[in-house]
Design a protein around this motif. Structure first.
Motif, PDB file in Angstrom:
ATOM      1  N   THR A 208       0.837  -1.202   0.000  1.00 47.03           N
ATOM      2  CA  THR A 208       0.000   0.000   0.000  1.00 47.03           C
ATOM      3  C   THR A 208       0.871   1.251   0.000  1.00 47.03           C
ATOM      4  OG1 THR A 208      -1.918  -1.029   1.068  1.00 47.03           O
ATOM      5  CG2 THR A 208      -1.656   1.337   1.358  1.00 47.03           C
ATOM      6  N   THR A 209       1.949   1.260   0.792  1.00 44.88           N
ATOM      7  CA  THR A 209       2.803   2.455   0.840  1.00 44.88           C
ATOM      8  C   THR A 209       3.546   2.652  -0.475  1.00 44.88           C
ATOM      9  OG1 THR A 209       4.669   1.246   1.842  1.00 44.88           O
ATOM     10  CG2 THR A 209       3.077   2.258   3.333  1.00 44.88           C
ATOM     11  N   ASN A 210       4.085   1.580  -1.046  1.00 45.15           N
ATOM     12  CA  ASN A 210       4.772   1.698  -2.333  1.00 45.15           C
ATOM     13  C   ASN A 210       3.813   2.165  -3.421  1.00 45.15           C
ATOM     14  OD1 ASN A 210       7.754   0.037  -2.620  1.00 45.15           O
ATOM     15  ND2 ASN A 210       6.611  -0.279  -0.742  1.00 45.15           N
ATOM     16  N   ALA A 211       2.646   1.527  -3.480  1.00 45.97           N
ATOM     17  CA  ALA A 211       1.676   1.858  -4.522  1.00 45.97           C
ATOM     18  C   ALA A 211       1.147   3.279  -4.360  1.00 45.97           C
ATOM     19  CB  ALA A 211       0.527   0.855  -4.496  1.00 45.97           C
ATOM     20  N   LEU A 212       0.958   3.717  -3.115  1.00 45.78           N
ATOM     21  CA  LEU A 212       0.522   5.087  -2.872  1.00 45.78           C
ATOM     22  C   LEU A 212       1.542   6.075  -3.432  1.00 45.78           C
ATOM     23  CD1 LEU A 212      -1.376   7.148  -1.457  1.00 45.78           C
ATOM     24  CD2 LEU A 212       0.030   6.849   0.591  1.00 45.78           C
ATOM     25  N   GLU A 213       2.818   5.785  -3.247  1.00 41.80           N
ATOM     26  CA  GLU A 213       3.868   6.664  -3.775  1.00 41.80           C
ATOM     27  C   GLU A 213       3.837   6.702  -5.303  1.00 41.80           C
ATOM     28  OE1 GLU A 213       6.792   5.810   0.072  1.00 41.80           O
ATOM     29  OE2 GLU A 213       7.028   4.662  -1.788  1.00 41.80           O
ATOM     30  N   TRP A 214       3.653   5.560  -5.939  1.00 39.50           N
ATOM     31  CA  TRP A 214       3.537   5.553  -7.407  1.00 39.50           C
ATOM     32  C   TRP A 214       2.323   6.362  -7.839  1.00 39.50           C
ATOM     33  CZ3 TRP A 214       3.459  -0.498  -7.278  1.00 39.50           C
ATOM     34  CH2 TRP A 214       4.693  -0.977  -6.834  1.00 39.50           C
ATOM     35  N   HIS A 215       1.211   6.134  -7.143  1.00 40.76           N
ATOM     36  CA  HIS A 215      -0.057   6.764  -7.509  1.00 40.76           C
ATOM     37  C   HIS A 215       0.030   8.284  -7.388  1.00 40.76           C
ATOM     38  CE1 HIS A 215      -4.560   6.705  -7.814  1.00 40.76           C
ATOM     39  NE2 HIS A 215      -4.387   7.894  -7.247  1.00 40.76           N
ATOM     40  N   VAL A 216       0.504   8.767  -6.244  1.00 39.69           N
ATOM     41  CA  VAL A 216       0.542  10.211  -6.006  1.00 39.69           C
ATOM     42  C   VAL A 216       1.553  10.887  -6.930  1.00 39.69           C
ATOM     43  CG1 VAL A 216       1.005  12.011  -4.294  1.00 39.69           C
ATOM     44  CG2 VAL A 216      -0.260   9.957  -3.642  1.00 39.69           C
ATOM     45  N   SER A 217       2.701  10.250  -7.151  1.00 42.16           N
ATOM     46  CA  SER A 217       3.704  10.853  -8.026  1.00 42.16           C
ATOM     47  C   SER A 217       3.197  10.963  -9.462  1.00 42.16           C
ATOM     48  CB  SER A 217       5.017  10.059  -7.986  1.00 42.16           C
ATOM     49  OG  SER A 217       4.886   8.804  -8.622  1.00 42.16           O
ATOM     50  N   GLU A 218       2.320  10.066  -9.856  1.00 43.82           N
ATOM     51  CA  GLU A 218       1.786  10.079 -11.220  1.00 43.82           C
ATOM     52  C   GLU A 218       0.537  10.943 -11.348  1.00 43.82           C
ATOM     53  OE1 GLU A 218       2.308   8.874 -15.216  1.00 43.82           O
ATOM     54  OE2 GLU A 218       3.587   8.624 -13.454  1.00 43.82           O
ATOM     55  N   THR A 219      -0.354  10.890 -10.349  1.00 44.05           N
ATOM     56  CA  THR A 219      -1.645  11.570 -10.470  1.00 44.05           C
ATOM     57  C   THR A 219      -1.715  12.893  -9.721  1.00 44.05           C
ATOM     58  OG1 THR A 219      -2.658  10.564  -8.496  1.00 44.05           O
ATOM     59  CG2 THR A 219      -2.721   9.280 -10.536  1.00 44.05           C
ATOM     60  N   GLY A 220      -0.847  13.069  -8.705  1.00 51.60           N
ATOM     61  CA  GLY A 220      -0.879  14.287  -7.911  1.00 51.60           C
ATOM     62  C   GLY A 220      -1.861  14.249  -6.763  1.00 51.60           C
TER      63      GLY A 220
END
Length: 429
Positions: A208-220
């Motif tokens: 969840t933490t890794n995916a959240l970082e990918w998600h936020v860095s891509e979507t804002g």
């Protein structure tokens, strides 16, 4: 009787304000003169038993009438939360003082003492305000912060120099390029076990933490906002998870989809990775590895949003409502999260402290040059404040969906459409 006992506890520990003398010697009231034993469930990762024991030893020097027994917790935070909830539902007195993950206050609040009238106000005011806000549920301070954590990129300085790079990657595209070049070069020299990038891909909270970082860095934005908007089923989100899936078996080991923090650290410590995503706890041990000639840390790379993202982590200390020795348990919780102990603990574990004043301490700055008082401003919290007691279900749905993309079990667009529907159904219940 319980109300009377809690009132007495408040009176005792309010009187026993913790202060630091001019000689930096702590004057501390233990809350009870009785000979008692309390159980402390310590660091779930299990990587800092010496620091945990050193904290206990310092406390027992101040309070020799209180014996603190250290119980090592499960390395899986998912399993640990389930253990806590099971024990609390049974109102077990076996748990006195516990570690509370930054995402758990809303889920455990009903089972923890309110520390707002127990801890001295100056003790509370010394902590980062965002963490006190995180730990305050319906006006009750159910935990006190010990340390914070944040995802960051570890990189081999010797290998970047060897392959002609003068700075760590600023974007995920640069990371892919560097990881590929370094991995190809090291394997050409005979190290078939070398990989470009290791991280946490198992189906658990760490994903969840890794995916959240990918998600936020891509979507804002977060995948679940504080207003309750569900933002998982977008083209940008699909791109973020498909990119991560493309790393599996290329720049990351095929087995990365079963990695947790210690698995990634093992590969990194063996000298067989150019980059690693992990928490600050791995900093000190990385410097002690004979297989790592040189390393440093950097913010995680940026995606299409133009900025990187770092998941906020950290551990806090709570006291069980069902403890048979609440005075002693609360005294230990107050000591453990004191400025004095946080300094010792932070240096011993290379974990950034929760006490704001310590960021200006030269010993802290020397031991963890990556720590900054502005770190809270650049981290991204998981959506536990909105989800509250539903957070565990939210996170499980999220990491299982992302894991299905990483393993190729499900296409990203299908997995995210199903995830959106599952999250909508969860909050309609």
């Amino acid at each position: 009787m319980r109300k009377l006992a809690l009132l007495m506890l408040v009176m005792l520990l309010t009187i026993s304000t913790t202060v630091i003398t001019a000689q930096d010697e702590m004057v501390f009231n233990c809350g009870t003169d009785e000979e008692v034993t309390i159980n402390y469930f310590g660091d779930p990762v299990g990587s800092h038993p010496e620091a945990e024991q050193a904290t206990i030893d310092r406390f027992m020097e101040l309070c020799p009438n209180i014996t603190v027994e250290l119980n090592q917790s499960s390395a899986s935070v998912t399993d640990l939360l389930a253990f806590y909830l099971t024990a609390f539902e049974a109102e077990s007195s076996d748990l006195d003082v516990i570690r509370v993950d930054v995402i758990w206050p809303g889920q455990l609040a009903d089972h923890l003492l309110d520390l707002s009238d127990i801890a001295p106000q100056e003790h509370i005011d010394a902590q980062l305000p965002a963490l006190i806000e995180n730990d305050t549920i319906d006006g009750r301070l159910v935990a006190l912060p010990l340390r914070i954590g944040f995802g960051m990129l570890y990189y081999r300085t010797d290998l970047l120099e060897k392959y002609g790079y003068d700075a760590p990657p600023a974007t995920w595209e640069e990371l892919e390029e560097m990881a590929t070049a370094i991995q190809d070069g090291e394997r050409a020299e005979g190290n078939d076990e070398f990989w470009g990038y290791v991280w946490q891909g198992n189906s658990y909270e760490g994903l969840t933490t890794n995916a959240l970082e990918w998600h936020v860095s891509e979507t804002g934005d977060n995948f679940l906002t504080s207003e309750g908007d569900i933002l998982v089923n977008t083209d940008a989100a699909v791109a973020a998870y498909e990119r991560a899936a493309s790393w599996v078996g290329t720049i990351s080991p095929p087995g990365v989809v079963s990695y947790q923090e210690e698995d990634a650290r093992a590969v990194w410590h063996s000298g067989n990775a150019a980059f690693m995503r992990n928490w600050p706890y791995a900093y000190v041990s990385s410097g002690e590895s004979e297989d790592i000639p040189g390393f440093d840390v950097a913010p995680l790379p940026a995606g299409a949003s133009g900025a990187g993202a770092s998941a906020l982590g950290g551990w806090h200390i709570g006291v069980s409502r069902y403890s048979e020795n609440p005075e002693a348990a609360a005294a230990f919780a107050v000591y453990m999260t004191s400025v004095e102990n946080q300094k010792h603990y932070s240096i011993d574990t290379s974990s950034p402290p929760a006490a704001l004043e310590l960021y200006d301490d030269p010993d802290i700055q020397e031991s963890m040059p990556f720590a900054s008082p502005d770190i809270v401003e650049i981290t991204t919290a998981r959506p536990s404040n909105f989800a509250r007691d539903q957070y565990n279900a939210v996170s499980t749905l999220y990491f299982e969906a992302v894991h299905s993309i990483l393993t190729g079990e499900e296409d990203a667009d299908v997995a995210l459409e199903l995830l959106e529907l599952d999250l909508m159904a969860l909050f309609e219940e």
